[in-house]
Design a protein around this motif. Structure first.
Motif, short mmCIF file in Angstrom:
data_model
loop_
_atom_site.label_atom_id
_atom_site.label_comp_id
_atom_site.label_asym_id
_atom_site.label_seq_id
_atom_site.Cartn_x
_atom_site.Cartn_y
_atom_site.Cartn_z
N GLN A 146 17.69 1.41 -6.37
CA GLN A 146 17.68 3.20 -6.58
C GLN A 146 16.77 2.91 -4.50
OE1 GLN A 146 15.42 5.41 -8.61
NE2 GLN A 146 17.87 6.36 -9.21
N ILE A 147 15.52 2.44 -4.71
CA ILE A 147 15.52 2.53 -3.93
C ILE A 147 16.16 2.43 -2.11
CG2 ILE A 147 12.83 1.85 -1.98
CD1 ILE A 147 11.14 1.96 -4.34
N VAL A 148 16.21 1.19 -2.37
CA VAL A 148 17.45 0.99 -1.28
C VAL A 148 18.17 1.06 -0.69
CG1 VAL A 148 18.56 -0.82 -0.34
CG2 VAL A 148 17.02 -1.76 -1.63
N LEU A 149 19.48 1.66 -2.43
CA LEU A 149 20.75 2.42 -2.21
C LEU A 149 20.48 4.62 -1.55
CD1 LEU A 149 22.85 0.48 -4.51
CD2 LEU A 149 23.18 0.43 -2.15
N ASP A 150 19.76 4.67 -2.45
CA ASP A 150 19.36 6.28 -2.63
C ASP A 150 18.41 7.03 -1.36
OD1 ASP A 150 19.77 9.11 -4.16
OD2 ASP A 150 17.80 8.76 -4.27
N PRO A 151 19.28 7.31 -0.96
CA PRO A 151 18.03 7.48 0.83
C PRO A 151 16.69 8.81 0.25
CG PRO A 151 20.71 8.05 1.04
CD PRO A 151 20.30 7.93 0.16
N LYS A 152 17.04 9.68 -0.73
CA LYS A 152 15.90 10.62 -1.58
C LYS A 152 15.06 9.82 -1.66
CE LYS A 152 14.96 14.24 -4.56
NZ LYS A 152 14.63 15.87 -3.62
N THR A 153 15.09 8.61 -3.03
CA THR A 153 14.25 7.74 -3.32
C THR A 153 13.33 7.42 -1.95
OG1 THR A 153 15.80 7.35 -5.43
CG2 THR A 153 13.98 6.35 -4.79
N ARG A 154 14.33 7.03 -1.57
CA ARG A 154 13.69 5.91 -0.03
C ARG A 154 12.71 6.82 0.38
NH1 ARG A 154 16.41 1.78 3.83
NH2 ARG A 154 15.00 1.40 5.22
N ARG A 155 13.18 7.78 0.56
CA ARG A 155 12.21 8.66 1.68
C ARG A 155 10.85 8.73 0.79
NH1 ARG A 155 16.80 11.16 3.16
NH2 ARG A 155 16.83 13.06 1.25
N ILE A 156 10.82 9.37 0.04
CA ILE A 156 9.60 9.63 -1.27
C ILE A 156 8.62 8.84 -1.79
CG2 ILE A 156 8.62 10.20 -3.32
CD1 ILE A 156 11.14 12.52 -3.54
N ASN A 157 8.97 7.88 -1.46
CA ASN A 157 8.25 5.98 -1.59
C ASN A 157 7.33 5.79 -0.84
OD1 ASN A 157 8.74 4.35 -4.49
ND2 ASN A 157 10.31 5.52 -4.09
N GLU A 158 8.35 6.22 0.96
CA GLU A 158 7.87 6.22 1.87
C GLU A 158 6.43 7.08 2.40
OE1 GLU A 158 9.57 5.14 6.79
OE2 GLU A 158 10.79 5.06 5.05
N ILE A 159 7.06 8.26 1.56
CA ILE A 159 6.14 9.20 1.96
C ILE A 159 4.70 9.03 0.80
CG2 ILE A 159 4.87 11.65 1.56
CD1 ILE A 159 8.22 12.47 1.76
N LEU A 160 5.24 8.82 -0.77
CA LEU A 160 4.27 7.88 -1.48
C LEU A 160 3.36 6.61 -0.57
CD1 LEU A 160 2.69 7.80 -3.98
CD2 LEU A 160 4.31 7.07 -5.47
N HIS A 161 4.10 5.58 0.28
CA HIS A 161 3.48 4.66 0.23
C HIS A 161 2.39 4.59 1.90
CE1 HIS A 161 4.37 1.66 -2.84
NE2 HIS A 161 5.14 2.17 -3.09
N HIS A 162 3.37 5.05 2.69
CA HIS A 162 2.53 5.30 4.41
C HIS A 162 2.62 6.46 4.84
CE1 HIS A 162 3.78 1.03 4.12
NE2 HIS A 162 4.69 1.13 3.42
#
Length: 210
Positions: A99-115
């Motif tokens: 999901q992190i790779v394929l879903d742009p929203k999931t990726r963006r939110i995880n990137e906000i959280l991590h970095h």
């Protein structure tokens, strides 16, 4: 009329969350103000305070939106009635990585959280929120591992406290590394292998035994 008002309020809340996600992603959480979010969403700051008490609540609502698709699977792996808790955990983690790779929203939110979520002095509420969330996740992992031990899927002398910390750190670090350097390894294609490596750690590491 009441129904329409509720629908409009929900639409406004969604607009605010979408604007917050964009602002946090572009500027980082610490450098984004509620005024920035209001301007981007096309609403007043008062509209934001109607739905959220502060920036920490906005961040939490944004993160909560990621949990919904996998909530049923997570509950199953934590249930004592689940016959295959380790299998549920495996499936949950593989889906998370994909999901992190394929879903742009999931990726963006995880990137906000991590970095892009800096724990500066004026971000104490968000730091406390992240601490609480991490402890909740630790508890859930311990439940799943305990169920897996009872089902004979993991060693009977597994130390659940230590194993839960190790598994969380492994998955969290793997995702953080991929978000920072997405071309350095395959997260989606090899998701099952990465998850199996983590489960092998639980099964085989003498350091995780009592």
């Amino acid at each position: 009329m009441v129904r329409r008002t509720k629908e409009e309020a929900q639409e406004t809340r969604s607009q605010i969350l979408e604007a917050a996600e964009k602002a946090f992603y572009n500027r980082g959480v610490a450098r984004t103000t509620l005024a920035d979010i209001a301007q981007l969403a096309g609403v007043t700051r008062g509209a934001i305070y109607w739905h959220f008490n502060n920036k920490a609540e906005l961040v939490q609502a944004m993160l909560d939106s990621l949990r919904e698709p996998l909530a049923a699977l997570a509950r199953a792996s934590e249930s004592e009635e689940e016959p295959d808790p380790l299998g549920c955990m495996r499936q949950l983690l593989v889906q998370l990585m994909q999901q992190i790779v394929l879903d742009p929203k999931t990726r963006r939110i995880n990137e906000i959280l991590h970095h892009k979520c800096e724990f500066t002095d004026d971000m104490c509420d968000i730091r406390q929120q992240r601490q609480t969330s991490t402890l909740d996740c630790h508890r859930d992992i311990m439940l799943t591992l305990g169920n897996a031990v009872k089902r004979g899927q993991l060693p009977s002398d597994l130390n659940p406290e230590r194993a839960a910390v190790a598994m969380y750190a492994y998955i969290d670090g793997l995702i953080s590394r991929w978000l920072l350097l997405p071309d350095s390894f395959e997260l989606q294609k090899d998701a099952d292998k990465w998850v199996e490596a983590g489960l092998d750690m639980l099964r085989l590491s003498p350091a995780l035994r009592n």
